[in-house]
Design a protein around this motif. Structure first.
Motif, PDB file in Angstrom:
ATOM      1  N   LEU A 125      -7.007 -14.606  90.755  1.00  0.00           N
ATOM      2  CA  LEU A 125      -8.003 -14.724  90.499  1.00  0.00           C
ATOM      3  C   LEU A 125      -8.571 -14.499  89.773  1.00  0.00           C
ATOM      4  N   VAL A 126     -10.233 -15.657  89.263  1.00  0.00           N
ATOM      5  CA  VAL A 126     -10.987 -15.881  88.131  1.00  0.00           C
ATOM      6  C   VAL A 126     -11.971 -14.428  87.768  1.00  0.00           C
ATOM      7  N   ASN A 127     -12.122 -13.882  88.218  1.00  0.00           N
ATOM      8  CA  ASN A 127     -13.951 -13.301  89.252  1.00  0.00           C
ATOM      9  C   ASN A 127     -13.328 -11.838  89.570  1.00  0.00           C
ATOM     10  N   ILE A 128     -13.633 -10.489  88.726  1.00  0.00           N
ATOM     11  CA  ILE A 128     -13.259  -9.404  89.290  1.00  0.00           C
ATOM     12  C   ILE A 128     -15.127  -8.089  88.992  1.00  0.00           C
ATOM     13  N   THR A 129     -14.503  -7.820  90.584  1.00  0.00           N
ATOM     14  CA  THR A 129     -16.414  -7.269  89.875  1.00  0.00           C
ATOM     15  C   THR A 129     -15.719  -5.562  90.097  1.00  0.00           C
ATOM     16  N   LEU A 130     -16.366  -5.151  89.339  1.00  0.00           N
ATOM     17  CA  LEU A 130     -15.864  -3.509  89.580  1.00  0.00           C
ATOM     18  C   LEU A 130     -17.720  -2.638  89.298  1.00  0.00           C
ATOM     19  N   SER A 131     -18.023  -2.982  89.319  1.00  0.00           N
ATOM     20  CA  SER A 131     -19.584  -2.130  88.901  1.00  0.00           C
ATOM     21  C   SER A 131     -19.814  -1.172  89.800  1.00  0.00           C
ATOM     22  N   ASN A 132     -20.691  -0.467  89.780  1.00  0.00           N
ATOM     23  CA  ASN A 132     -20.850   0.653  90.542  1.00  0.00           C
ATOM     24  C   ASN A 132     -20.985   1.298  90.805  1.00  0.00           C
ATOM     25  N   ASN A 133     -19.198   2.136  90.473  1.00  0.00           N
ATOM     26  CA  ASN A 133     -18.414   2.832  90.606  1.00  0.00           C
ATOM     27  C   ASN A 133     -18.329   4.175  90.533  1.00  0.00           C
ATOM     28  N   ARG A 134     -17.477   4.365  90.076  1.00  0.00           N
ATOM     29  CA  ARG A 134     -17.818   5.882  89.319  1.00  0.00           C
ATOM     30  C   ARG A 134     -15.944   5.815  88.724  1.00  0.00           C
ATOM     31  N   ILE A 135     -15.634   5.146  88.093  1.00  0.00           N
ATOM     32  CA  ILE A 135     -14.665   4.892  87.368  1.00  0.00           C
ATOM     33  C   ILE A 135     -14.999   5.367  86.010  1.00  0.00           C
ATOM     34  N   SER A 136     -13.680   6.491  85.327  1.00  0.00           N
ATOM     35  CA  SER A 136     -14.035   7.195  84.200  1.00  0.00           C
ATOM     36  C   SER A 136     -13.043   6.440  83.009  1.00  0.00           C
ATOM     37  N   GLU A 137     -12.320   6.255  83.697  1.00  0.00           N
ATOM     38  CA  GLU A 137     -10.541   5.269  82.208  1.00  0.00           C
ATOM     39  C   GLU A 137     -10.342   4.552  82.835  1.00  0.00           C
ATOM     40  N   ILE A 138      -9.970   3.216  81.636  1.00  0.00           N
ATOM     41  CA  ILE A 138      -9.167   1.937  82.189  1.00  0.00           C
ATOM     42  C   ILE A 138      -7.590   2.348  81.226  1.00  0.00           C
ATOM     43  N   GLU A 139      -7.026   2.213  82.444  1.00  0.00           N
ATOM     44  CA  GLU A 139      -5.560   2.338  81.645  1.00  0.00           C
ATOM     45  C   GLU A 139      -4.974   1.389  81.158  1.00  0.00           C
ATOM     46  N   PHE A 140      -3.789   1.308  80.190  1.00  0.00           N
ATOM     47  CA  PHE A 140      -2.969   0.066  79.810  1.00  0.00           C
ATOM     48  C   PHE A 140      -2.608  -1.225  80.536  1.00  0.00           C
ATOM     49  N   ASP A 141      -2.447  -0.790  81.741  1.00  0.00           N
ATOM     50  CA  ASP A 141      -1.801  -1.267  82.863  1.00  0.00           C
ATOM     51  C   ASP A 141      -2.866  -1.787  83.967  1.00  0.00           C
TER      52      ASP A 141
ATOM     53  N   PHE B  55      -2.562  -5.962  84.047  1.00  0.00           N
ATOM     54  CA  PHE B  55      -1.747  -6.695  83.822  1.00  0.00           C
ATOM     55  C   PHE B  55      -1.445  -7.890  84.592  1.00  0.00           C
ATOM     56  N   MET B  56      -1.671  -7.396  85.517  1.00  0.00           N
ATOM     57  CA  MET B  56      -0.980  -9.323  86.718  1.00  0.00           C
ATOM     58  C   MET B  56      -2.143  -9.954  86.690  1.00  0.00           C
ATOM     59  N   CYS B  57      -3.288  -9.526  85.258  1.00  0.00           N
ATOM     60  CA  CYS B  57      -4.358 -10.823  86.153  1.00  0.00           C
ATOM     61  C   CYS B  57      -4.634 -11.721  84.979  1.00  0.00           C
ATOM     62  N   ARG B  58      -3.569 -12.770  84.843  1.00  0.00           N
ATOM     63  CA  ARG B  58      -3.569 -13.825  83.468  1.00  0.00           C
ATOM     64  C   ARG B  58      -4.451 -14.721  84.008  1.00  0.00           C
ATOM     65  N   ASP B  59      -4.891 -15.053  84.707  1.00  0.00           N
ATOM     66  CA  ASP B  59      -5.605 -16.194  85.443  1.00  0.00           C
ATOM     67  C   ASP B  59      -6.934 -15.429  85.066  1.00  0.00           C
ATOM     68  N   LEU B  60      -7.717 -14.193  84.791  1.00  0.00           N
ATOM     69  CA  LEU B  60      -8.585 -13.586  85.257  1.00  0.00           C
ATOM     70  C   LEU B  60     -10.193 -14.076  83.853  1.00  0.00           C
ATOM     71  N   LEU B  61     -10.915 -14.705  84.621  1.00  0.00           N
ATOM     72  CA  LEU B  61     -11.725 -15.080  83.345  1.00  0.00           C
ATOM     73  C   LEU B  61     -13.217 -14.050  83.509  1.00  0.00           C
ATOM     74  N   PHE B  62     -13.831 -13.739  84.213  1.00  0.00           N
ATOM     75  CA  PHE B  62     -15.041 -12.659  84.348  1.00  0.00           C
ATOM     76  C   PHE B  62     -14.882 -11.299  84.981  1.00  0.00           C
ATOM     77  N   LEU B  63     -15.048 -10.557  84.397  1.00  0.00           N
ATOM     78  CA  LEU B  63     -14.635  -8.733  84.390  1.00  0.00           C
ATOM     79  C   LEU B  63     -16.035  -7.803  84.070  1.00  0.00           C
ATOM     80  N   ASP B  64     -16.393  -7.596  85.277  1.00  0.00           N
ATOM     81  CA  ASP B  64     -17.206  -7.016  85.638  1.00  0.00           C
ATOM     82  C   ASP B  64     -17.050  -5.472  85.785  1.00  0.00           C
ATOM     83  N   LEU B  65     -17.349  -4.509  84.725  1.00  0.00           N
ATOM     84  CA  LEU B  65     -17.040  -3.107  85.106  1.00  0.00           C
ATOM     85  C   LEU B  65     -17.978  -2.312  84.643  1.00  0.00           C
TER      86      LEU B  65
END
Length: 212
Positions: free
Chosen positions: A6-22, A25-35
């Motif tokens: 994955l190079v692009n992850i979009t998790l917008s418009n959810n009810r996420i309240s906390e981002i944990e450290f891991d 962890f497996m997203c080593r090629d990720l370029l774009f992250l939308d939270l």
């Protein structure tokens, strides 16, 4: 979760309240992250230790109160950070010191009270900076001295009453300056003299002048 490819992850418009450290962890090629558009208040300092190739990070419209240099140090290739509309009041002067490739930074609509004069010293390639809608009342001398490639600066909707004549003397590449809704009644002598490429000034709702 295996997200190696994955190079692009979009998790917008959810009810996420906390981002944990891991979380990534497996997203080593990720370029774009939308939270964006979540309820994030806390982000673990090691959250971005694995997706170290990130170039764009969107954390806008959340409830973040605190960020440190450790959050950003692993993602040294970042080019764009959007922190619009959070609850950040204070940022350490060295928080972005590892982000030499950063070209776009949005800190708008956070209750930021002040910025250290060293705040932008290590992001010298910054081209687009948005500080609108904060609680800033003045900039210390030399705040923007390192931003010699800055093209767009938005400091609208703040509490400035005056602009120092030496404020932007090192920013000769500036094209757009937005200073609307700041109650400005005084602009320092020779303020525009060092801005030969400036072609747009938005200054609506001020006491000194109003318009484009």
């Amino acid at each position: 979760v295996n997200c190696y490819e994955l190079v692009n992850i979009t998790l917008s418009n959810n009810r996420i309240s906390e981002i944990e450290f891991d979380t990534f962890f497996m997203c080593r090629d990720l370029l774009f992250l939308d939270l964006s558009y979540n309820q994030i208040k806390e982000i673990h300092e090691n959250t971005f230790s694995q997706p170290s190739n990130l170039i764009e990070l969107n954390l806008s419209i959340n409830r973040i109160e605190k960020l440190t240099r450790k959050h950003f140090k692993p993602i040294k290739k970042l080019r764009k950070i959007n922190l619009h509309a959070n609850n950040i009041q204070k940022l350490s002067h060295d928080i972005f010191n590892d982000l030499f490739d950063l070209t776009s930074l949005d800190l708008s609509h956070n209750p930021i009270i002040s910025l250290d004069s060293r705040f932008f010293d290590f992001v010298m390639f910054l081209e687009d900076l948005n500080l609108s809608g904060t609680n800033l009342r003045k900039f210390l001398p030399g705040t923007f001295k390192s931003l010699k490639r800055l093209k767009t600066l938005d400091i609208s909707a703040n509490f400035f009453q005056s602009l120092d004549g030496e404020m932007l003397t090192k920013n000769g590449e500036l094209h757009t300056l937005k200073i609307s809704q700041c109650s400005i009644n005084e602009i320092g002598e020779h303020f525009f003299d060092k801005l030969p490429k400036l072609d747009l000034v938005e200054s609506r709702g001020n006491r000194c002048f109003d318009g484009l």
